[in-house]
Design a protein around this motif. Structure first.
Motif, PDB file in Angstrom:
ATOM      1  N   ALA A 164     -19.321  13.303 -47.494  1.00 44.42           N
ATOM      2  CA  ALA A 164     -19.648  12.259 -48.380  1.00 44.42           C
ATOM      3  C   ALA A 164     -18.767  10.912 -47.842  1.00 44.42           C
ATOM      4  CB  ALA A 164     -19.514  11.865 -49.816  1.00 44.42           C
ATOM      5  N   THR A 165     -17.712  10.600 -47.573  1.00 43.72           N
ATOM      6  CA  THR A 165     -16.452  10.123 -46.447  1.00 43.72           C
ATOM      7  C   THR A 165     -17.087  10.211 -45.317  1.00 43.72           C
ATOM      8  OG1 THR A 165     -14.638  10.409 -48.554  1.00 43.72           O
ATOM      9  CG2 THR A 165     -14.581   8.951 -45.454  1.00 43.72           C
ATOM     10  N   PRO A 198     -20.929   3.061 -38.910  1.00 44.26           N
ATOM     11  CA  PRO A 198     -20.982   1.861 -38.591  1.00 44.26           C
ATOM     12  C   PRO A 198     -20.509   2.190 -37.810  1.00 44.26           C
ATOM     13  CG  PRO A 198     -21.054   2.006 -40.375  1.00 44.26           C
ATOM     14  CD  PRO A 198     -21.178   3.622 -40.239  1.00 44.26           C
ATOM     15  N   LEU A 199     -18.779   3.078 -37.427  1.00 40.82           N
ATOM     16  CA  LEU A 199     -18.558   3.118 -35.952  1.00 40.82           C
ATOM     17  C   LEU A 199     -19.056   3.826 -35.335  1.00 40.82           C
ATOM     18  CD1 LEU A 199     -15.745   5.951 -37.805  1.00 40.82           C
ATOM     19  CD2 LEU A 199     -15.495   3.421 -36.854  1.00 40.82           C
ATOM     20  N   ALA A 209     -11.096  11.702 -41.196  1.00 40.72           N
ATOM     21  CA  ALA A 209     -10.335  12.748 -39.933  1.00 40.72           C
ATOM     22  C   ALA A 209     -11.944  12.775 -38.987  1.00 40.72           C
ATOM     23  CB  ALA A 209      -9.851  13.843 -40.167  1.00 40.72           C
ATOM     24  N   LEU A 210     -12.770  13.495 -39.989  1.00 38.10           N
ATOM     25  CA  LEU A 210     -14.292  14.216 -39.735  1.00 38.10           C
ATOM     26  C   LEU A 210     -14.745  12.876 -39.372  1.00 38.10           C
ATOM     27  CD1 LEU A 210     -16.090  16.086 -39.690  1.00 38.10           C
ATOM     28  CD2 LEU A 210     -16.757  15.869 -41.919  1.00 38.10           C
ATOM     29  N   ALA A 211     -15.193  11.769 -40.231  1.00 38.17           N
ATOM     30  CA  ALA A 211     -15.864  10.060 -39.646  1.00 38.17           C
ATOM     31  C   ALA A 211     -15.044  10.182 -37.714  1.00 38.17           C
ATOM     32  CB  ALA A 211     -15.459   9.087 -40.006  1.00 38.17           C
ATOM     33  N   VAL A 212     -13.999  10.104 -37.970  1.00 39.16           N
ATOM     34  CA  VAL A 212     -13.149   9.736 -36.460  1.00 39.16           C
ATOM     35  C   VAL A 212     -13.814  10.647 -35.537  1.00 39.16           C
ATOM     36  CG1 VAL A 212     -11.132   8.974 -35.035  1.00 39.16           C
ATOM     37  CG2 VAL A 212     -10.741   8.639 -36.940  1.00 39.16           C
ATOM     38  N   SER A 230     -17.852  10.246 -35.161  1.00 39.59           N
ATOM     39  CA  SER A 230     -18.140   8.745 -34.441  1.00 39.59           C
ATOM     40  C   SER A 230     -17.883   8.826 -32.960  1.00 39.59           C
ATOM     41  CB  SER A 230     -17.865   7.883 -34.821  1.00 39.59           C
ATOM     42  OG  SER A 230     -15.999   7.618 -34.786  1.00 39.59           O
ATOM     43  N   GLY A 231     -16.443   9.833 -32.477  1.00 36.98           N
ATOM     44  CA  GLY A 231     -15.877  10.147 -30.987  1.00 36.98           C
ATOM     45  C   GLY A 231     -17.462  11.027 -30.206  1.00 36.98           C
ATOM     46  N   LEU A 232     -17.554  12.125 -30.501  1.00 36.16           N
ATOM     47  CA  LEU A 232     -18.504  12.879 -30.128  1.00 36.16           C
ATOM     48  C   LEU A 232     -20.185  12.102 -30.351  1.00 36.16           C
ATOM     49  CD1 LEU A 232     -17.912  16.454 -32.017  1.00 36.16           C
ATOM     50  CD2 LEU A 232     -17.341  15.308 -29.932  1.00 36.16           C
TER      51      LEU A 232
END
Length: 405
Positions: A29-30, A37-38, A344-347, A350-352
């Protein structure tokens, strides 16, 4: 370590399966709330960075966005062409610092062949800065059919100093064009190009461009006289800020061309993105609400398993507030683990995603930046999870120890 905290950690270890499921639900969910947005902010920063070496784009009348995506990012068909006369007027006008012609229309393996002149390599972020585009190997072109290759096209196309190839007509690679640029159709030009320089990487769209003298474009397209010569667009920079607006007003007052401020186009695109992000933010809240519901279900389902432990604690002298804190403590640990994992998963995602999207768009996106404004969206799940755990916590605190001993 006090008794309640030790009991909370032991209870979580016993219910490891339920803990993992709840943590993953919160983490997903996070990540869902933050990834888009990232990535969007990465694209905004990357697009703005790619446009900051010139003040104004002069192109044929039409869509300002299309003019920018075609002449700056090489992702779209141009809005049309301009006469060489207009380019020369811009170049020779008082107050002009730099007027760089662009000529599009051909490609090699899908990479755009861009006609321009030596002024292209003199573009700077600020007047006193070094040139933005640096030749890493070889030199800039000095004659027709010479090529200065961007870093990415040189790498992916296997081009080195002295390499030769034939360009194909059009902005995209045709299906009949085989690997290595082999000619299987009749859309290739006869005269070969020779690589004389390779640019240092910039992270921008020029990394995938093949730069050649504008005269080459005119020659291969049969534009032999000044009356027939055309350019796709002009990158314009003035000595003074006022000169930019004067030139833009003069251009837009006529019918032959339009002046495009990249910042205004990006601002319009940002407004559209903001509307989409607002809708996405609403969806994110729904997802976070579902995660909070998952937390509540996890806490509620653990209530039955916890009853004997709670009764034992009460029999050993633990008060109702201790039991209440036990339930909230387990919830706090669970949700915090999920939120940290989700951040951490969002970063990572979004990086990938930024890397894949950047490769598609033709420029490198900066690493994702997790701002406090975005992090608060995820951190808000912690009090939301605690709120969801209040009813089970109250129920556990009210349990009589005599019922389960």
């Amino acid at each position: 370590m006090n008794l309640a905290l030790w009991t909370a950690l032991r209870g979580l270890r016993v219910r490891a399966g339920a803990l993992v499921i709840t943590v993953l639900a919160v983490a997903l969910a996070t990540a869902t709330a933050l990834t888009v947005p990232l990535v969007t902010r990465q694209v905004e920063r990357g697009a703005q960075d790619a446009a900051q070496v010139f003040d104004l784009l002069i192109a044929a009348p039409g869509s300002a966005t299309q003019a920018l995506t075609s002449s700056l990012f090489y992702l779209d068909a141009p809005t049309g062409n301009l006469s060489e006369r207009l380019y020369e007027e811009l170049r020779d006008a008082p107050g002009t610092r730099r007027a760089v012609p662009l000529g599009l229309g051909d490609n090699y393996l899908g990479f755009p062949i861009v006609g321009t002149n030596a002024a292209f390599f003199d573009q700077r972020l600020k007047p006193k800065d070094p040139p933005y585009f640096q030749v890493a190997q070889g030199q800039i072109f000095t004659a027709e059919h010479q090529i200065v290759a961007g870093a990415r096209v040189a790498r992916e196309g296997g081009l080195k100093l002295g390499s030769t190839f034939k360009g194909a007509h059009g902005l995209e690679q045709h299906e009949e064009e085989g690997e290595g640029g082999e000619e299987h159709g009749h859309d290739h030009h006869d005269e070969a190009y020779t690589v004389v320089g390779i640019l240092a990487p910039t992270g921008g769209p020029v990394d995938r461009a093949l730069l050649t003298p504008i005269e080459t474009v005119w020659e291969v397209h049969g534009q032999d006289t000044p009356a027939t010569r055309q350019v796709t667009a002009v990158l314009y920079a003035a000595d003074q800020l006022a000169g930019i607006y004067v030139t833009a007003q003069r251009i837009n007052a006529g019918k032959e061309a339009m002046a495009v401020f990249p910042g205004q186009v990006f601002a319009g695109a940002r407004d559209v993105l903001a509307q989409g992000q607002a809708a996405y933010a609403g969806l994110s809240l729904l997802v976070l609400g579902i995660a909070a519901l998952t937390v509540w279900l996890g806490v509620h389902s653990a209530t039955v398993d916890r009853q004997k432990t709670v009764a034992l604690l009460r029999a050993l002298g633990a008060g109702r507030m201790t039991v209440f804190g036990l339930v909230l403590g387990e919830t706090l640990i669970t949700v915090t683990l999920g939120v940290v994992l989700g951040l951490a998963l969002a970063v990572v995602l979004s990086g990938l995603g930024g890397t894949l999207l950047g490769n598609r768009l033709g420029f490198t996106l900066a690493p994702p930046q997790l701002t406090w404004a975005l992090a608060v969206r995820a951190l808000a799940l912690i009090p939301l999870g605690l709120l969801a755990a209040l009813p089970p916590a109250v129920a556990a605190a009210r349990v009589s120890p005599l019922r389960h001993l």
